[in-house]
Design a protein around this motif. Structure first.
Motif, PDB file in Angstrom:
ATOM      1  N   THR A 186      77.706 -49.151 -28.178  1.00 16.21           N
ATOM      2  CA  THR A 186      77.619 -48.286 -29.350  1.00 16.21           C
ATOM      3  C   THR A 186      76.237 -47.649 -29.487  1.00 16.21           C
ATOM      4  N   ALA A 187      75.291 -48.105 -28.684  1.00 16.04           N
ATOM      5  CA  ALA A 187      73.937 -47.553 -28.672  1.00 16.04           C
ATOM      6  C   ALA A 187      73.236 -48.085 -27.433  1.00 16.04           C
ATOM      7  N   PHE A 188      72.093 -47.477 -27.117  1.00 17.41           N
ATOM      8  CA  PHE A 188      71.271 -47.948 -26.009  1.00 17.41           C
ATOM      9  C   PHE A 188      69.853 -48.205 -26.520  1.00 17.41           C
ATOM     10  N   LEU A 189      69.277 -49.303 -26.065  1.00 16.99           N
ATOM     11  CA  LEU A 189      67.937 -49.701 -26.492  1.00 16.99           C
ATOM     12  C   LEU A 189      67.020 -49.793 -25.272  1.00 16.99           C
ATOM     13  N   VAL A 190      65.847 -49.194 -25.364  1.00 17.66           N
ATOM     14  CA  VAL A 190      64.908 -49.285 -24.253  1.00 17.66           C
ATOM     15  C   VAL A 190      64.043 -50.532 -24.397  1.00 17.66           C
ATOM     16  N   ALA A 191      63.769 -51.173 -23.284  1.00 18.61           N
ATOM     17  CA  ALA A 191      62.792 -52.257 -23.205  1.00 18.61           C
ATOM     18  C   ALA A 191      61.714 -51.821 -22.233  1.00 18.61           C
ATOM     19  N   LEU A 192      60.447 -52.034 -22.608  1.00 16.69           N
ATOM     20  CA  LEU A 192      59.314 -51.663 -21.757  1.00 16.69           C
ATOM     21  C   LEU A 192      58.452 -52.907 -21.522  1.00 16.69           C
ATOM     22  N   PRO A 193      58.959 -53.852 -20.730  1.00 19.16           N
ATOM     23  CA  PRO A 193      58.249 -55.115 -20.522  1.00 19.16           C
ATOM     24  C   PRO A 193      57.116 -54.981 -19.510  1.00 19.16           C
ATOM     25  N   ALA A 194      56.325 -56.028 -19.425  1.00 20.86           N
ATOM     26  CA  ALA A 194      55.239 -56.105 -18.451  1.00 20.86           C
ATOM     27  C   ALA A 194      55.097 -57.570 -18.046  1.00 20.86           C
ATOM     28  N   PRO A 195      54.444 -57.862 -16.938  1.00 18.59           N
ATOM     29  CA  PRO A 195      54.238 -59.261 -16.547  1.00 18.59           C
ATOM     30  C   PRO A 195      53.628 -60.072 -17.689  1.00 18.59           C
ATOM     31  N   GLY A 196      54.271 -61.159 -18.043  1.00 18.86           N
ATOM     32  CA  GLY A 196      53.806 -61.995 -19.147  1.00 18.86           C
ATOM     33  C   GLY A 196      54.214 -61.503 -20.511  1.00 18.86           C
TER      34      GLY A 196
ATOM     35  N   LEU B  60      59.708 -49.648 -36.677  1.00 20.93           N
ATOM     36  CA  LEU B  60      58.900 -48.498 -36.274  1.00 20.93           C
ATOM     37  C   LEU B  60      57.617 -48.431 -37.086  1.00 20.93           C
ATOM     38  N   ALA B  61      57.717 -48.678 -38.379  1.00 22.95           N
ATOM     39  CA  ALA B  61      56.520 -48.628 -39.232  1.00 22.95           C
ATOM     40  C   ALA B  61      55.501 -49.682 -38.814  1.00 22.95           C
ATOM     41  N   ASP B  62      55.976 -50.885 -38.508  1.00 20.98           N
ATOM     42  CA  ASP B  62      55.054 -51.952 -38.113  1.00 20.98           C
ATOM     43  C   ASP B  62      54.382 -51.653 -36.779  1.00 20.98           C
ATOM     44  N   THR B  63      55.148 -51.146 -35.820  1.00 20.43           N
ATOM     45  CA  THR B  63      54.543 -50.854 -34.517  1.00 20.43           C
ATOM     46  C   THR B  63      53.577 -49.678 -34.614  1.00 20.43           C
ATOM     47  N   ASP B  64      53.868 -48.733 -35.508  1.00 20.77           N
ATOM     48  CA  ASP B  64      52.947 -47.610 -35.708  1.00 20.77           C
ATOM     49  C   ASP B  64      51.614 -48.118 -36.265  1.00 20.77           C
ATOM     50  N   LYS B  65      51.684 -49.051 -37.213  1.00 18.62           N
ATOM     51  CA  LYS B  65      50.449 -49.628 -37.763  1.00 18.62           C
ATOM     52  C   LYS B  65      49.685 -50.404 -36.699  1.00 18.62           C
ATOM     53  N   GLU B  66      50.412 -51.165 -35.876  1.00 17.69           N
ATOM     54  CA  GLU B  66      49.767 -51.929 -34.813  1.00 17.69           C
ATOM     55  C   GLU B  66      49.100 -51.007 -33.799  1.00 17.69           C
ATOM     56  N   LEU B  67      49.735 -49.875 -33.517  1.00 16.27           N
ATOM     57  CA  LEU B  67      49.157 -48.917 -32.580  1.00 16.27           C
ATOM     58  C   LEU B  67      47.866 -48.329 -33.144  1.00 16.27           C
ATOM     59  N   THR B  68      47.884 -48.001 -34.429  1.00 18.29           N
ATOM     60  CA  THR B  68      46.678 -47.460 -35.063  1.00 18.29           C
ATOM     61  C   THR B  68      45.554 -48.484 -35.043  1.00 18.29           C
ATOM     62  N   THR B  69      45.892 -49.731 -35.335  1.00 19.55           N
ATOM     63  CA  THR B  69      44.881 -50.799 -35.320  1.00 19.55           C
ATOM     64  C   THR B  69      44.296 -50.986 -33.922  1.00 19.55           C
TER      65      THR B  69
ATOM     66  N   SER C  59      55.042 -51.042 -27.228  1.00 20.39           N
ATOM     67  CA  SER C  59      55.844 -51.502 -28.353  1.00 20.39           C
ATOM     68  C   SER C  59      56.220 -50.353 -29.282  1.00 20.39           C
ATOM     69  N   ALA C  60      55.254 -49.484 -29.578  1.00 16.57           N
ATOM     70  CA  ALA C  60      55.514 -48.359 -30.476  1.00 16.57           C
ATOM     71  C   ALA C  60      56.460 -47.357 -29.840  1.00 16.57           C
ATOM     72  N   LEU C  61      56.299 -47.109 -28.546  1.00 12.60           N
ATOM     73  CA  LEU C  61      57.182 -46.163 -27.868  1.00 12.60           C
ATOM     74  C   LEU C  61      58.621 -46.678 -27.858  1.00 12.60           C
ATOM     75  N   ALA C  62      58.791 -47.967 -27.585  1.00 20.13           N
ATOM     76  CA  ALA C  62      60.139 -48.543 -27.597  1.00 20.13           C
ATOM     77  C   ALA C  62      60.755 -48.440 -28.990  1.00 20.13           C
ATOM     78  N   ALA C  63      59.977 -48.761 -30.016  1.00 18.15           N
ATOM     79  CA  ALA C  63      60.503 -48.697 -31.386  1.00 18.15           C
ATOM     80  C   ALA C  63      60.909 -47.277 -31.753  1.00 18.15           C
ATOM     81  N   ALA C  64      60.118 -46.298 -31.332  1.00 19.32           N
ATOM     82  CA  ALA C  64      60.439 -44.901 -31.642  1.00 19.32           C
ATOM     83  C   ALA C  64      61.727 -44.468 -30.943  1.00 19.32           C
ATOM     84  N   CYS C  65      61.853 -44.820 -29.661  1.00 22.77           N
ATOM     85  CA  CYS C  65      63.044 -44.414 -28.892  1.00 22.77           C
ATOM     86  C   CYS C  65      64.298 -45.164 -29.337  1.00 22.77           C
ATOM     87  N   ASN C  66      64.108 -46.304 -29.997  1.00 27.53           N
ATOM     88  CA  ASN C  66      65.243 -47.097 -30.489  1.00 27.53           C
ATOM     89  C   ASN C  66      65.565 -46.821 -31.952  1.00 27.53           C
TER      90      ASN C  66
END
Length: 251
Positions: free
Chosen positions: A65-75, A139-148, A239-246
């Protein structure tokens, strides 16, 4: 120009298609861009490799019913719910698309061909069994984290020696500094998602260039300090990019 990872484009445009906000041809064209035509393997109900459009139709038939992106990295397997097999493929690729409502995920296998300066890409989407994606920050939380994270990086980002990298890095930095607007997602996405996706994608590209090339860091100590300052910004950008695309899938 803002360029999103293939999985981010597939999740955003694929969800818009499932919501009748885009055509299937739109999805395939946006995801493919300048690549060779994309294939898919291990598609439910298909005995052989198929095209990307056939794979998406099969996943819709399977209940997506939807698609969600994951952008993982080692660890940092963020956005992935398992199993371990899928997580390994996704971390190696740095991206994956989780089908919401169907027990599958797609992971791109990208092969580069041709001489430097004239290279192309062959992409095969591997369909793998997947558990549901875990709950993710808003999305709001990840946007704040990105700004920080951007503020914490301080002058490190401003002082990057862009002359030692590819020319488009300087353009990306200029876009970030002037907060230039762009709409990298389908029109159905809310304005905040569009803005966050554009900023996060630009920052992610610049930071990855910086982490892969010490540029103007002339001593080991300076290079280590740069990495320590930019690694949290890289994580926050993912994290912010994934939240925006989702954002359309989670509304």
């Amino acid at each position: 120009m803002v360029t999103l990872p293939r999985s981010a484009r597939l999740a955003a445009w694929g969800t818009a298609w499932l919501r009748n906000e885009a055509s299937l041809d739109d999805v395939v064209d946006r995801v493919r861009a300048d690549d060779e035509p994309h294939d898919a393997v291990d598609v439910p109900g298909a005995a052989t490799a198929t095209g990307l459009s056939e794979a998406l139709l099969a996943l819709r038939e399977a209940g997506a019913t939807a698609f969600l992106v994951a952008l993982p990295a080692p660890g940092d397997p963020s956005g992935l719910g398992g199993p371990a097999d899928l997580n390994g493929y996704a971390v190696d690729a740095g991206e994956a698309v989780i089908a919401d409502g169907a027990p599958y995920a797609l992971v791109p296998d990208v092969r580069t061909f041709g001489p430097p300066g004239d290279q192309g890409h062959m992409v095969t989407w591997m369909v793998r069994p997947a558990s549901p994606a875990p709950a993710a920050p808003s999305l709001a939380d990840t946007d704040k984290e990105l700004t920080t994270a951007l503020l914490a990086a301080g002058s490190i980002l401003t002082d990057l020696d862009v002359a030692s990298w590819r020319p488009e890095v300087e353009a990306l930095l200029s876009d970030i500094r002037t907060n230039r607007q762009s709409d990298p997602l389908p029109r159905a996405f809310p304005p905040q998602a569009q803005a966050v996706a554009a900023r996060a994608a630009r920052l992610l590209a610049v930071v990855r260039f910086a982490l892969g090339d010490d540029g103007g860091a002339v001593t080991t100590s300076e290079a280590t300090s740069r990495r320590a300052a930019l690694t949290p910004l890289e994580r926050a950008s993912r994290s912010a990019l994934a939240a925006a695309c989702n954002a359309l899938a989670t509304r």
